[in-house]
Design a protein around this motif. Structure first.
Motif, PDB file in Angstrom:
ATOM      1  N   ALA A  84     -59.868  88.888  23.973  1.00 21.08           N
ATOM      2  CA  ALA A  84     -58.485  88.326  24.053  1.00 21.08           C
ATOM      3  C   ALA A  84     -58.794  86.907  24.632  1.00 21.08           C
ATOM      4  CB  ALA A  84     -57.734  88.996  25.141  1.00 21.08           C
ATOM      5  N   THR A  85     -59.706  86.273  24.393  1.00 20.71           N
ATOM      6  CA  THR A  85     -59.994  84.905  24.675  1.00 20.71           C
ATOM      7  C   THR A  85     -60.839  84.180  23.591  1.00 20.71           C
ATOM      8  OG1 THR A  85     -62.115  84.891  25.544  1.00 20.71           O
ATOM      9  CG2 THR A  85     -60.335  85.631  27.028  1.00 20.71           C
TER      10      THR A  85
ATOM     11  N   HIS B 268     -51.535  75.201  26.843  1.00 14.83           N
ATOM     12  CA  HIS B 268     -51.795  76.821  27.053  1.00 14.83           C
ATOM     13  C   HIS B 268     -50.258  77.167  27.753  1.00 14.83           C
ATOM     14  CE1 HIS B 268     -52.778  80.653  28.780  1.00 14.83           C
ATOM     15  NE2 HIS B 268     -52.813  81.224  27.534  1.00 14.83           N
TER      16      HIS B 268
ATOM     17  N   GLY C 273     -46.382  78.792  27.627  1.00 16.98           N
ATOM     18  CA  GLY C 273     -45.075  78.178  27.139  1.00 16.98           C
ATOM     19  C   GLY C 273     -44.691  76.883  27.667  1.00 16.98           C
TER      20      GLY C 273
ATOM     21  N   HIS D 283     -47.932  84.815  16.368  1.00 18.04           N
ATOM     22  CA  HIS D 283     -47.075  84.151  17.177  1.00 18.04           C
ATOM     23  C   HIS D 283     -45.828  83.990  16.179  1.00 18.04           C
ATOM     24  CE1 HIS D 283     -44.681  81.597  19.972  1.00 18.04           C
ATOM     25  NE2 HIS D 283     -45.164  81.990  20.969  1.00 18.04           N
TER      26      HIS D 283
ATOM     27  N   TRP E 134     -52.559  80.190  12.010  1.00 14.42           N
ATOM     28  CA  TRP E 134     -53.458  79.740  12.840  1.00 14.42           C
ATOM     29  C   TRP E 134     -54.637  79.353  12.520  1.00 14.42           C
ATOM     30  CZ3 TRP E 134     -51.304  81.419  18.087  1.00 14.42           C
ATOM     31  CH2 TRP E 134     -52.253  80.935  19.124  1.00 14.42           C
TER      32      TRP E 134
ATOM     33  N   SER F 217     -40.344  84.885  25.023  1.00 12.70           N
ATOM     34  CA  SER F 217     -40.689  85.034  26.337  1.00 12.70           C
ATOM     35  C   SER F 217     -40.217  83.886  27.256  1.00 12.70           C
ATOM     36  CB  SER F 217     -42.413  84.135  25.848  1.00 12.70           C
ATOM     37  OG  SER F 217     -41.961  83.211  25.523  1.00 12.70           O
TER      38      SER F 217
HETATM   39 FE1  DHE Z   1     -52.692  82.854  26.744  1.00  9.49          FE
HETATM   40  C1  DHE Z   1     -49.093  82.432  27.083  1.00  9.49           C
HETATM   41  C2  DHE Z   1     -52.864  84.080  30.097  1.00  9.49           C
HETATM   42  C3  DHE Z   1     -55.858  83.599  26.084  1.00  9.49           C
HETATM   43  C4  DHE Z   1     -52.116  81.594  23.762  1.00  9.49           C
HETATM   44  N1  DHE Z   1     -51.058  83.276  28.261  1.00  9.49           N
HETATM   45  C5  DHE Z   1     -49.891  83.126  28.377  1.00  9.49           C
HETATM   46  C6  DHE Z   1     -49.404  83.289  29.545  1.00  9.49           C
HETATM   47  C7  DHE Z   1     -50.296  83.581  30.263  1.00  9.49           C
HETATM   48  C8  DHE Z   1     -51.623  83.648  29.502  1.00  9.49           C
HETATM   49  C9  DHE Z   1     -50.459  84.202  31.787  1.00  9.49           C
HETATM   50  C10 DHE Z   1     -47.741  83.054  30.008  1.00  9.49           C
HETATM   51  C11 DHE Z   1     -47.691  81.699  30.446  1.00  9.49           C
HETATM   52  C12 DHE Z   1     -46.421  81.273  30.227  1.00  9.49           C
HETATM   53  O1  DHE Z   1     -45.955  81.088  29.044  1.00  9.49           O
HETATM   54  O2  DHE Z   1     -45.815  80.646  31.220  1.00  9.49           O
HETATM   55  N2  DHE Z   1     -54.121  83.652  27.817  1.00  9.49           N
HETATM   56  C13 DHE Z   1     -54.012  84.204  28.909  1.00  9.49           C
HETATM   57  C14 DHE Z   1     -55.151  84.859  29.324  1.00  9.49           C
HETATM   58  O3  DHE Z   1     -55.188  85.291  30.506  1.00  9.49           O
HETATM   59  C15 DHE Z   1     -55.952  84.826  28.306  1.00  9.49           C
HETATM   60  C16 DHE Z   1     -56.192  86.112  27.817  1.00  9.49           C
HETATM   61  C17 DHE Z   1     -57.342  84.561  28.671  1.00  9.49           C
HETATM   62  C18 DHE Z   1     -57.540  82.965  29.022  1.00  9.49           C
HETATM   63  O4  DHE Z   1     -58.106  82.343  28.170  1.00  9.49           O
HETATM   64  O5  DHE Z   1     -56.802  82.294  29.821  1.00  9.49           O
HETATM   65  C19 DHE Z   1     -55.332  84.139  27.194  1.00  9.49           C
HETATM   66  N3  DHE Z   1     -53.841  82.654  25.110  1.00  9.49           N
HETATM   67  C20 DHE Z   1     -54.988  82.995  25.131  1.00  9.49           C
HETATM   68  C21 DHE Z   1     -55.626  82.512  23.801  1.00  9.49           C
HETATM   69  O6  DHE Z   1     -56.876  82.556  23.599  1.00  9.49           O
HETATM   70  C22 DHE Z   1     -54.723  81.877  23.088  1.00  9.49           C
HETATM   71  C23 DHE Z   1     -54.343  82.809  21.778  1.00  9.49           C
HETATM   72  C24 DHE Z   1     -54.862  80.368  22.584  1.00  9.49           C
HETATM   73  C25 DHE Z   1     -54.993  79.557  23.415  1.00  9.49           C
HETATM   74  O7  DHE Z   1     -54.271  78.481  23.426  1.00  9.49           O
HETATM   75  O8  DHE Z   1     -55.784  79.639  24.501  1.00  9.49           O
HETATM   76  C26 DHE Z   1     -53.617  82.015  23.921  1.00  9.49           C
HETATM   77  N4  DHE Z   1     -50.819  82.253  25.495  1.00  9.49           N
HETATM   78  C27 DHE Z   1     -51.176  81.520  24.333  1.00  9.49           C
HETATM   79  C28 DHE Z   1     -49.774  81.215  23.979  1.00  9.49           C
HETATM   80  C29 DHE Z   1     -48.720  81.186  25.041  1.00  9.49           C
HETATM   81  C30 DHE Z   1     -49.715  82.058  26.020  1.00  9.49           C
HETATM   82  C31 DHE Z   1     -49.475  80.654  22.580  1.00  9.49           C
HETATM   83  C32 DHE Z   1     -47.417  81.038  25.043  1.00  9.49           C
HETATM   84  C33 DHE Z   1     -46.603  82.263  24.365  1.00  9.49           C
HETATM   85  C34 DHE Z   1     -45.173  82.413  24.448  1.00  9.49           C
HETATM   86  O9  DHE Z   1     -44.489  82.607  23.580  1.00  9.49           O
HETATM   87  O10 DHE Z   1     -44.613  82.149  25.316  1.00  9.49           O
END
Ligand code: DHE
Length: 515
Positions: free
Chosen positions: A69-70, A163, A165, A457, A472, A514
């Motif tokens: 998931a990362t 990263h 929203g 997404h 993507w 979200s």
């Molecule tokens: Fe995210 C939202 C945490 C990895 C793309 N991600 C969020 C949010 C959190 C979060 C807490 C909500 C924040 C908000 O919108 O205020 N993400 C994490 C992790 O802990 C994780 C698993 C590991 C990390 O690397 O931090 C993680 N996330 C990813 C990715 O690998 C993604 C696919 C690609 C990237 O850009 O890093 C990714 N995360 C996203 C996206 C959102 C997101 C596009 C917003 C989604 C939405 O529709 O609001």
């Protein structure tokens, strides 16, 4: 002589060929994502302060196998065991100095654009509340789309690695975008122009805006703090050093706005605590146990009006990484560390009230909820299992476990559609998107827009009539679908588009998106 050569070759074989130079290995394999200074970039900072839960063999395993998931890939095919061991030791060595990043440094980084002139009305004729932002991670830009015609009205550069929203002011005029290296950018959607930016942290998680639109909270991993900015001019209002009850500093997993409570809610990553910070001017809590944040060491002193930013701690059984709120913001569902359970915390009572069987690392941050008949349900993907769980949030029972073609990352719906869209983000079927009936909870269609290309997404337009899907890939696209016929309407080329955000859906807290 021959004996020497054989002996020497054996030695090389045993040691992996040559002594590993961790500095060089780090520069070659890690610096692009984790920063040349180890303070983080797309990936987190690699220093002992942020690797607390990654000691010993766990750290070596992550380098070898990658992290579910990362964006962290596994290096077992590229690096020899000695190299992995050397890197493991290298990142455990403390840095000579971690830069200070308190109120002074944050304030000094603030840049307001001298050319910015606020427009009196939108400089375009599109529906200003049906505008979309598309984050293009391929070249660190955002495209601004007219949500009726699906044309690009502006495309601007963002800080590195956006990263999470973007967050909109309640009138939908301004938007704030955060990058993993801690920059927060303010953009005016009427003038189609940047207002300014500030570096609120060195390595940050996400942002939240207060209900009245006046305050922005930035959750940081490094330093271990929560920065509160004025949304008006991006000035620093408060920096909380995140000291857990036991006095230790903790990273912040994420921060969200709880509109009904007029507060920010955040979870501590390194301590079993949830924090609630009041944001209403009167900030009268609707619950008991609100404590003012004047405790020793709680904050770096900057004045605030009475009640504003008052802090309440809720103790839980384990630290929470990822969580979901019920729409009334009375309950929070958090994923437990063992990746097998969810815990339900009643935010009014300030305690855990239920436990949910959720194996396979539920991705609760992507959970959405909707009304199914008389019952409100929520659904969550699982990052390690090919399924979705649907939970009744009245009885806290799992009502359905739906098999998918692979583990997914995001879910999306809208109050005016019959369907939930669920991507498959991992595994050989990363190119499919499931469309699920909200009543029967059955998959009604599986789309494969570009065979072999990751699709992920979804965001709906204001009316719920169209669904926008990201292809993507670096030379990717946003595909607009008719949300009823599920037929493609338009395809816009984009550079690795990730999240898409519709102004109306965000500012109205639309069902199925979200927040
Ligand atoms: Fe995210 C939202 C945490 C990895 C793309 N991600 C969020 C949010 C959190 C979060 C807490 C909500 C924040 C908000 O919108 O205020 N993400 C994490 C992790 O802990 C994780 C698993 C590991 C990390 O690397 O931090 C993680 N996330 C990813 C990715 O690998 C993604 C696919 C690609 C990237 O850009 O890093 C990714 N995360 C996203 C996206 C959102 C997101 C596009 C917003 C989604 C939405 O529709 O609001």
């Amino acid at each position: 002589m021959i004996r020497y050569i054989v002996f020497f070759s054996c030695l090389l074989g045993l040691t992996g060929g040559a002594l590993a130079n961790p500095d060089a290995l780090y520069s070659e394999h890690c610096a692009a994502c984790h920063g040349a200074d180890r303070l983080g970039g797309i990936g987190p900072a690699l220093i002992p302060e942020t690797l607390k839960r990654m000691r010993g063999p766990k750290l070596a395993d992550v380098i070898a196998e990658g992290r579910a998931a990362t964006q962290m890939p596994g290096f077992s095919d590229t690096l020899k065991p000695d190299d992995i061991a050397a890197l493991t030791e290298f990142v455990k060595v403390p840095l000579a100095k971690i830069p200070e990043w308190g109120p002074e440094e944050i304030s000094a980084s603030r840049e307001l654009d001298p050319d910015y002139r606020p427009a009196d009305q939108p400089v375009f004729d599109a529906d200003r509340l049906n505008v979309f932002l598309v984050v293009e991670t391929g070249d660190h830009h955002v495209s601004v789309l007219d949500g009726d015609r699906f044309t690009v009205m502006d495309r601007f550069e963002t800080p590195f690695a956006v990263h999470g929203g973007p967050k909109f002011t309640p009138d939908g005029r301004f938007v704030f975008i955060m990058s993993r290296d801690g920059w927060v950018q303010k953009y005016d959607l009427w003038s189609l122009a940047e207002v300014g930016r500030i570096r609120a942290g060195l390595n940050s998680r996400n942002i939240a805006i207060s209900k009245d639109g006046k305050h922005l909270a930035v959750a940081n991993y490094l330093p271990r703090s929560l920065t509160i900015l004025s949304s008006e001019d991006l000035s620093v209002e408060r920096v909380f050093k995140v000291h857990a009850k036991n006095g230790n500093l903790s990273r912040v997993s994420a921060v969200y706005q709880a509109p009904q409570r007029e507060s920010f809610i955040l979870a501590l990553k390194d301590a079993p605590e949830i924090w609630e910070i009041a944001t209403g001017p009167e900030a009268e809590p609707v619950f008991e146990g609100f404590v003012h944040s004047h405790e020793k060491g709680m904050l770096e002193a900057l004045p605030s009006s009475e009640g504003l930013f008052a802090l309440r701690r809720i103790e839980v059984s384990e630290p929470i990484d990822d969580f979901f709120f019920t729409p009334d913001y009375r309950h929070l569902i958090g994923a437990a560390r063992d990746g097998a359970r969810g815990v339900v915390v009643n935010l009014n009572a300030g305690r855990e009230v239920a436990e949910l069987p959720l194996p396979g690392l539920p991705h609760l941050g992507s959970g959405i909820s909707w009304l199914r008949g008389e019952h409100r349900v929520m659904a969550t993907p699982h990052l390690k299992e090919a399924r979705l769980s649907v939970i009744d949030i009245g009885s806290w029972q799992v009502v359905k476990t739906l098999e998918t073609l692979g583990p997914g990352f995001f879910l999306r719906s809208h109050e005016n559609t019959d369907y939930v869209w669920a991507d498959v983000f991992f595994g050989p079927n990363r190119d499919v998107m499931h469309v699920i009936d909200k009543e029967s909870l059955e998959i009604v269609k599986t789309l494969r827009p570009v065979p072999g290309a990751t699709v992920a997404h979804v965001e709906f337009d204001r009316s719920g009539r169209h669904a926008l899907v990201s292809v993507w890939e670096d030379q990717g696209a946003v595909i607009v679908y008719d949300a009823e016929t599920l037929k493609e309407v338009k395809r816009l080329p984009m550079r690795k588009p990730s999240g898409k955000y519709n102004v109306w859906n965000k500012i109205t807290f639309s069902d199925g998106t979200s927040h």
